[in-house]
Design an enzyme around this catalytic site. Structure first.
Site, PDB file in Angstrom:
ATOM      1  N   GLU A  81      44.413  43.349  41.128  1.00 61.57           N
ATOM      2  CA  GLU A  81      44.570  44.515  41.217  1.00 61.57           C
ATOM      3  C   GLU A  81      44.222  45.099  42.205  1.00 61.57           C
ATOM      4  O   GLU A  81      44.197  46.548  42.914  1.00 61.57           O
ATOM      5  CB  GLU A  81      43.473  45.240  40.600  1.00 61.57           C
ATOM      6  CG  GLU A  81      41.888  44.562  41.040  1.00 61.57           C
ATOM      7  CD  GLU A  81      41.324  43.797  39.837  1.00 61.57           C
ATOM      8  OE1 GLU A  81      40.234  43.834  39.834  1.00 61.57           O
ATOM      9  OE2 GLU A  81      42.309  42.884  39.798  1.00 61.57           O
TER      10      GLU A  81
ATOM     11  N   ASP B 254      42.599  48.981  46.112  1.00 68.50           N
ATOM     12  CA  ASP B 254      41.289  48.142  45.009  1.00 68.50           C
ATOM     13  C   ASP B 254      41.558  49.054  43.946  1.00 68.50           C
ATOM     14  O   ASP B 254      40.771  50.095  43.427  1.00 68.50           O
ATOM     15  CB  ASP B 254      39.981  47.096  45.337  1.00 68.50           C
ATOM     16  CG  ASP B 254      40.076  46.455  44.231  1.00 68.50           C
ATOM     17  OD1 ASP B 254      41.065  45.054  44.370  1.00 68.50           O
ATOM     18  OD2 ASP B 254      39.631  46.900  42.732  1.00 68.50           O
TER      19      ASP B 254
END
Length: 294
Positions: free
Chosen positions: A215, A172
């Site tokens: 993301e 992430d």
């Protein structure tokens, strides 16, 4: 010169003549953005794209100019012309002001991405592209969450059946919201694409890289135990940390928090394996980010 020589010369000359695109035998399809999957046919008349509703393709995005770009046909080829847009127009990630379109070109207008298609089997190409959109993330060009979930279930069952190793990495991007807030969503999109392009070549052909969230990325590593996965995860972390993106004369960079899990007897199903890697990714976040846990 013999008749045979003359005939050979004539054939060679004809083969060098580039055949024109038949009018109406070209389309653009939206492969990323709010109009995902939409196809529009291009004819001989100018075709306009922009935020204004008067355009042939209206894209209601702040990053798109009212009149952003125009596609024209010169009798042989389609040409794209940027209409002095605020954020520019990109073909295959390169900024352009004027460009002759060829089959497969990807056109980025604001945050939307369109694909130009032309050829004799346009209908077949369209259906192939729609199928591809079901498995590939249009922005980053790595697999999407749907494909990843199917692959995870398949590899989980295979590893269980044959008692083979299987590992999962979840990554992430750190402080990604800060990038969007500071530089805008276009910069955020570019950074996501940049990270995906940096990660993909560092994995094996049999590994599966996917964008699993806004993301967040995940990498599925068949036949790799958790020790090997940790080595790979650390390599990926370093690649992201040292990769820089130029955006409007500014340097953008980021780091990732990474979680690693290897298939064990405690994982009852594919979701349990993913949850284990995901929880370790959050441990990396809480421990200070830009690190691997697992």
């Amino acid at each position: 010169m013999s008749p045979r020589d003359s005939e050979q010369t004539r054939v060679t000359q004809l083969s060098e003549v580039e055949a024109p695109e038949p009018p109406g035998n070209a389309s653009v399809i939206v492969i990323y953005g709010s109009e995902l999957g939409k196809r529009l046919q291009l004819g001989t008349a100018p075709f306009s794209i922009g935020r204004s509703a008067s355009n042939d393709l209206s894209l209601d995005e702040e990053s798109v100019s009212r009149n952003h770009v125009r596609v024209t046909f010169d009798g042989t080829h389609h040409w794209l012309v940027d209409l002095k847009s605020t954020n520019g127009t990109f073909i295959n990630d390169h900024p352009v002001t004027e460009h002759r379109l060829v089959d497969g070109d990807q056109i980025r207008v604001g945050r939307s991405i369109l694909k130009f298609m032309t050829g004799k089997n346009l209908e077949a190409q369209y259906h192939e592209e729609i199928y591809r959109l079901m498995t590939v993330d249009g922005l980053t060009q790595v697999h999407n969450r749907r494909y990843f979930n199917e692959a995870l279930e398949r590899e989980f069952n295979r590893a269980r059946r044959y008692e083979r190793a299987l590992s999962l990495i979840v990554l992430d991007l750190d402080h990604f919201k800060r990038v969007n807030d500071t530089f805008g969503h276009l910069a955020g999109d570019n950074l996501l694409r940049h990270v995906a392009m940096a990660l993909k070549p560092k994995l094996r052909n049999g590994d599966i890289l996917a964008r699993t969230g806004g993301e967040e990325f995940a990498a599925l590593l068949p036949e790799i135990d958790v020790e090997g996965a940790r080595i790979t995860a650390e390599k990926l972390r370093r690649i992201v940390e040292t990769t820089e993106l130029r955006q409007d004369e500014q340097a953008l960079s980021c780091t990732v928090s990474v979680g690693v899990a290897g298939l064990g007897s405690e994982h009852a199903d594919p979701e349990a394996l993913y949850k284990a890697a995901d929880e370790r990714m959050y441990e990396a976040k809480h421990a200070g980010r830009n690190r691997v846990v697992g």
